[in-house]
Motif scaffolding. Structure first.
Motif, PDB file in Angstrom:
ATOM      1  N   THR A   1      -3.423  -5.248   5.046  1.00 25.30           N
ATOM      2  CA  THR A   1      -2.219  -4.494   5.408  1.00 25.30           C
ATOM      3  C   THR A   1      -2.591  -3.205   6.134  1.00 25.30           C
ATOM      4  O   THR A   1      -1.974  -2.847   7.141  1.00 25.30           O
ATOM      5  CB  THR A   1      -1.373  -4.190   4.154  1.00 25.30           C
ATOM      6  OG1 THR A   1      -0.992  -5.435   3.553  1.00 25.30           O
ATOM      7  CG2 THR A   1      -0.131  -3.394   4.492  1.00 25.30           C
TER       8      THR A   1
ATOM      9  N   GLY B   1      -4.774  -4.443  -0.434  1.00 23.51           N
ATOM     10  CA  GLY B   1      -4.110  -3.885   0.744  1.00 23.51           C
ATOM     11  C   GLY B   1      -5.004  -3.698   1.958  1.00 23.51           C
ATOM     12  O   GLY B   1      -4.586  -3.095   2.942  1.00 23.51           O
TER      13      GLY B   1
ATOM     14  N   VAL C   1       0.858  -1.195   0.000  1.00 20.45           N
ATOM     15  CA  VAL C   1       0.000   0.000   0.000  1.00 20.45           C
ATOM     16  C   VAL C   1       0.884   1.231   0.000  1.00 20.45           C
ATOM     17  O   VAL C   1       1.998   1.210   0.517  1.00 20.45           O
ATOM     18  CB  VAL C   1      -0.968   0.042   1.212  1.00 20.45           C
ATOM     19  CG1 VAL C   1      -1.995  -1.064   1.131  1.00 20.45           C
ATOM     20  CG2 VAL C   1      -0.231   0.002   2.525  1.00 20.45           C
TER      21      VAL C   1
END
Length: 92
Positions: free
Chosen positions: A48, A45, A23
């Protein structure tokens, strides 16, 4: 005061020995009592970002803050929120 925020967050992993940016340019602010959802395609992402918010992944760039304080400073403290005390900082 913002409860938790990511400023210019970026996470880079190593994949097969090469850097892989999971990201980049993440900016997010969550206010006390606010609920959010993170949606996106597979591999975009989401996990994440959630892991950054929880302090499980450190950003390669940028900063994650809890109640205005970098989350790295809160690693050894109790992180909590309370409806009765929205201005309570990280507690050592």
């Amino acid at each position: 005061m913002t409860l938790i925020e990511i400023e210019e967050g970026e996470v880079t992993y190593r994949r097969r020995g090469k850097p892989f940016v999971a990201v980049t340019d993440v900016n997010l602010a969550i206010q006390p009592g606010e609920r959010i959802g993170i949606v996106g395609r597979s591999g975009s992402g989401k996990t994440t970002i959630a892991r950054m918010l929880l302090g499980l992944v450190r950003p390669s760039k940028g900063v994650v803050k809890f109640r205005g304080r970098p989350i790295d400073e809160c690693r050894d403290c109790l992180l909590y929120t309370s409806d009765a005390a929205d201005d309570t900082p990280c507690v050592d």
